[in-house]
Design a protein around this motif. Sequence first.
Motif, short mmCIF file in Angstrom:
data_model
loop_
_atom_site.label_atom_id
_atom_site.label_comp_id
_atom_site.label_asym_id
_atom_site.label_seq_id
_atom_site.Cartn_x
_atom_site.Cartn_y
_atom_site.Cartn_z
N ASN A 213 0.83 -1.21 0.00
CA ASN A 213 0.00 0.00 0.00
C ASN A 213 0.86 1.26 0.00
O ASN A 213 0.53 2.26 -0.65
CB ASN A 213 -0.93 0.00 1.21
N LEU A 214 1.98 1.19 0.74
CA LEU A 214 2.88 2.34 0.79
C LEU A 214 3.50 2.60 -0.58
O LEU A 214 3.62 3.75 -1.03
CB LEU A 214 3.97 2.07 1.83
N ARG A 215 3.87 1.53 -1.29
CA ARG A 215 4.44 1.68 -2.63
C ARG A 215 3.42 2.28 -3.60
O ARG A 215 3.77 3.10 -4.45
CB ARG A 215 4.92 0.31 -3.16
N ARG A 216 2.17 1.86 -3.48
CA ARG A 216 1.12 2.39 -4.35
C ARG A 216 0.97 3.91 -4.17
O ARG A 216 0.83 4.65 -5.14
CB ARG A 216 -0.21 1.70 -4.07
N LYS A 217 0.99 4.35 -2.92
CA LYS A 217 0.87 5.78 -2.64
C LYS A 217 2.05 6.55 -3.25
O LYS A 217 1.88 7.62 -3.82
CB LYS A 217 0.81 6.02 -1.14
N LEU A 218 3.26 5.98 -3.10
CA LEU A 218 4.45 6.64 -3.64
C LEU A 218 4.44 6.64 -5.17
O LEU A 218 4.89 7.61 -5.79
CB LEU A 218 5.70 5.94 -3.11
N LYS A 220 1.71 6.70 -7.07
CA LYS A 220 0.72 7.70 -7.49
C LYS A 220 1.29 9.10 -7.37
O LYS A 220 0.98 9.99 -8.17
CB LYS A 220 -0.54 7.58 -6.63
N ALA A 221 2.15 9.30 -6.36
CA ALA A 221 2.80 10.61 -6.17
C ALA A 221 4.03 10.76 -7.06
O ALA A 221 4.72 11.78 -7.00
CB ALA A 221 3.19 10.79 -4.71
#
Length: 366
Positions: A213-218, A220-221
């Motif tokens: 989930n953390l990788r997905r947020k990064l 997207k950013a």
Amino acid sequence: MQLTETVKLYLTTEQKSLIVNSMREYIKTVNIIVADGVLGKKISKYTTATFDAALPSAIKNQCIRDAKSIYRKYLKKKAQNSKENKNTTIPVVRKACCYINNQNYKIADGRIEFPMLINGKSKRISVLTRITQRQISILENSKLGLMRIVYKGNKLVAQFSYEKQEKEDTSSDNVMGVDLGIKCPAVSYIKGGGVKFYGNGRRNKYVRRYYRNLRRKLQKAKKISAGRKINNKEQRWMRDEDHKISRGIVNNAIANKVKVIKLERLANIRSTTRSSRKNNHSLHSWSFYRLSQFIEYKAKLAGIAVEYVNPAYTSQRCPVCGHIHHANDRKYTCKCGFKCHRDLVGAINISNSPEYVGDSDIRHTA
């Protein structure tokens, strides 16, 4: 047994440029020689004078050895595929690397010396490194093998191999069966020596989900570099867990004077096992191969043999009557009255299995 240690390299700008160029030239040369072999040329007679490469002669020699090794594997695979009417792709080395044999590098006083091509001449460069006390002991007491320079993330590191003597087998006839899984990373069974569960599958899934989930947020950013660091951090955590589990298994085997540890040969497990959407990511990130390799090398250093058995129906066959049926989640109940944890059933059947399918299929790189 051959093991590997990794040390960090602290390079000047000039040293980094020299090494990176040599790594690129190394894989380019290996690929050219392999391609020559595929085209029908006799690469078995290749020498450093056969081709031009911007590398010291010592490293060119290693290029030839690696290329010949890759070509032999290609011929072996081609022969196997021809029987099945399959095409064989030409092997290509893509990961930048550079191998140096043990006669051409020296590690001492916190520095590594090895040859590089500078202005057309082979000269030794001295690179600063950081070596732990344990690694110093290894250097003093072991025979060194090949050294490989590769990227780890965006940093260059040196990995040197060394020989470590395996202990002689002085144990009894005890056999340990080990079942590897997702919900329960490992279960061991020793006849007369008890049962032990290792690791925490729920925690492992939580940690993997957290990092995913953390990788997905990064992503997207559009923070690509930060996402790569998070991925490396997850891999280090998973590797550490495998080391702890394998150490626990081997320590238990030593305490119970086990002679043989039996594991399942889980080849092609990702493509042959049934999986749900819920467990799909866990299955594809499950490091069963690495864990089995950690168990194997630690066991061999302790003088314990490792054997691989056929994994078919190990968690479905009743150890008492032999009836085959699926368990209800983790609970295994047989019509003969036998009740047990499903993973423990697997460990018992692995321990008792006579279907030996060989040693591990160890993978090699160029």
